[in-house]
Enzyme design. Structure first.
Site, PDB file in Angstrom:
ATOM      1  N   ASP A  70       0.853  -1.470  -0.315  1.00  0.00           N
ATOM      2  CA  ASP A  70      -0.077  -0.056   0.234  1.00  0.00           C
ATOM      3  C   ASP A  70       0.960   1.283  -0.194  1.00  0.00           C
ATOM      4  O   ASP A  70       1.387   1.626   0.975  1.00  0.00           O
ATOM      5  CB  ASP A  70      -1.114  -0.100   1.624  1.00  0.00           C
ATOM      6  CG  ASP A  70      -1.740   1.389   1.480  1.00  0.00           C
ATOM      7  OD1 ASP A  70      -2.086   1.950   0.042  1.00  0.00           O
ATOM      8  OD2 ASP A  70      -2.574   1.192   2.178  1.00  0.00           O
ATOM      9  N   ASP A 270      -1.566   5.043  -5.778  1.00  0.00           N
ATOM     10  CA  ASP A 270      -1.964   3.855  -4.612  1.00  0.00           C
ATOM     11  C   ASP A 270      -2.597   2.534  -4.883  1.00  0.00           C
ATOM     12  O   ASP A 270      -3.140   2.548  -5.424  1.00  0.00           O
ATOM     13  CB  ASP A 270      -3.619   4.495  -3.773  1.00  0.00           C
ATOM     14  CG  ASP A 270      -3.675   4.285  -2.660  1.00  0.00           C
ATOM     15  OD1 ASP A 270      -3.045   2.637  -2.486  1.00  0.00           O
ATOM     16  OD2 ASP A 270      -4.662   4.372  -1.483  1.00  0.00           O
TER      17      ASP A 270
END
Ligand SMILES: *[C@@H]1O[C@H](CO)[C@@H](O)[C@H](O)[C@H]1NC(C)=O
Ligand SMILES: *[C@@H]1O[C@H](CO)[C@@H](O)[C@H](O)[C@H]1NC(C)=O
Ligand SMILES: *[C@@H]1O[C@H](CO)[C@@H](O)[C@H](O)[C@H]1NC(C)=O
Length: 435
Positions: A70, A270
């Site tokens: 992440d 992201d």
């Protein structure tokens, strides 16, 4: 939000263990690149799994954990037996913390509470945390630290002590299938990020790159050894911070070379998001232009396929993206501050083929999940590109890449003996070393 947490862990107020010191004295190659890099095999896919993870060994003796990569958040956490009040189904047993708690005086504790101020009434208090994600729930727990055995590409193993979250209460949104992982690998730009911690210990440069294959799997790199020496499009990271995210500034949306008329779109990268989310205006423009483009082609709305909100079917089921490549045009985000810099998304970067053989749009309406004006570029749009987040030079880059293949593997082969690490996170290097 950060309510004071009762101490459910027996307390041993040991002072935070000294975080190991490594001087990796940056061995430079002729090209001036550091050789202190670490590579992980990435597993997973956008569809049907919906997540990508790496296997990271943690503890002494080390145990493997699957962590969702992440770049949209800082804190790494694992489901933790502290004891676990709410653990989700996961591939491994929850991590058992040792006695090395991070105290609330540690600067890392303040950083995981940012932008709220931390109320640290006693310096020996443990550091609680709570992370909430835009699309998949939350984790609540305590910061601990433990050893992360990592193997450089030259075979040498280091065992830095790194701080991470011991999560004993995880929630997911009722409508979501949670990723089948043990936790999250936080690769954001904040102080708590694993990347930043490794950099401060001198283990690797503050550079991370991922290469996710449209066929599934791929690689994750710490350090700059694998940054291609040519063919990379670079864009400066924007200094206007959006909640500590990798922010690239604003862009204009093009479909098939034509402008959509929507510009000033703030773009974030992201890898913790499976799909790409466009703001309402851009989403509407994209759908209108795609529908216009496919008029007269042998392709129709597929309302019965609920895989994603917008799907199309052909005269017979599609087997792969190859079958639709000539029906759909590339999408381009053209950045305002850098003339001629565009992030191109070919059909494999915005469509998936569902189990019904339909082509479904992997760009979603951000307004529906409360993202408002930001445009979040997720895993699907990173397919078949190496994406480099260079926090040393404050820039983000990308280049087309075959992500099924590990670049520059030669250097590893000479270190057969040293490659034999039990439970190595370098399964792929392991294979090369054993060969
Ligand atoms: C491997 O690289 C690391 C980091 O640059 C260095 O400290 C170590 O000495 C190297 N090991 C070998 C065997 O060259
Ligand atoms: C996007 O979502 C918003 C909020 O739910 C909704 O009002 C809007 O109609 C949606 N746009 C499109 C094109 O579906
Ligand atoms: C990518 O690399 C793999 C493994 O070497 C190879 O099988 C595949 O054909 C390559 N794909 C492309 C598009 O070159």
């Amino acid at each position: 939000m950060h309510s004071s947490i009762s101490f459910i862990i027996p307390l041993f107020y040991l002072l935070t263990a000294f975080r190991g010191c490594y001087s990796a004295a940056n061995h430079l190659t002729a090209a001036g690149k550091s050789t202190s890099s670490i590579v992980f095999q990435v597993n997973g896919n956008v569809y049907p799994k919906g997540y990508y993870y790496v296997i990271v060994n943690i503890g002494n003796p080390p145990k493997p954990y699957w962590l969702d990569l992440d770049t949209g958040s800082d804190l790494t956490w694992l489901q933790c037996d502290a004891p676990c009040t709410k653990c989700l189904p996961a591939p491994h047993k929850p991590y058992k913390p040792n006695k090395d708690f991070v105290t609330c005086m540690d600067p890392l504790c303040a950083s995981v509470h940012w932008p709220e101020t931390l109320d640290c009434s006693s310096p020996k208090d443990q550091c609680d945390y709570e992370v909430q994600y835009a699309d998949h729930g939350s984790s609540l727990g305590l910061l601990v630290e433990d050893s992360f055995p990592l193997q450089y590409t030259n075979g040498t193993v280091v065992k830095p002590l790194l701080a991470f979250g011991c999560g004993y209460n995880q929630e997911v949104h009722a409508s979501m299938d949670p990723p089948y992982t043990d936790g999250v690998l936080g690769l954001g730009l904040g102080k708590a990020s694993i990347l930043r911690q490794l950099n401060e210990l001198g283990v690797t440069k503050n550079v991370v790159a991922h290469c996710l294959s449209a066929q599934g799997d791929g690689h994750l790199f710490f350090g700059d050894e694998f940054v291609p020496s040519s063919g990379v499009t670079w864009i400066p990271m924007s200094t206007t911070k959006i909640e500590n995210h990798y922010y690239l500034g604003t862009a204009e949306l093009y479909v098939g070379g034509e402008t959509s008329g929507t510009k000033g779109l703030p773009i974030l990268f992201d890898s913790g998001s499976t799909y790409t989310y466009f703001s309402e205006e851009a989403y509407k423009a994209l759908i209108t232009m795609l529908i216009n483009d496919i008029k007269g082609k042998q392709i129709y709305n597929a309302n019965e396929d609920k895989s994603l909100p917008v799907c199309w079917k052909g005269s017979k089921p599609f087997k792969s993206i190859q079958d639709v490549k000539n029906l759909f045009k590339p999408i381009m985000l053209s950045f305002a501050k850098s003339k001629n810099v565009g992030f191109q998304m070919d059909p494999e970067a915005y469509l998936i083929i569902s189990k019904y053989g339909n082509a479904c749009l992997g760009v979603l309406n951000g307004s529906e999940v409360g993202l408002e004006s930001v445009n979040l570029i997720g895993d699907i749009s990173f397919h078949d590109k190496i994406i480099i987040y260079d926090n040393e030079k404050q820039q983000i880059g990308w280049a087309p890449s075959n992500c099924s293949k590990l670049p520059n593997i030669n250097r590893v082969q000479n270190h057969g003996g040293r490659c034999k690490l039990d439970g190595s996170n370098l399964d792929i290097l392991q294979a090369y070393c054993d060969a």
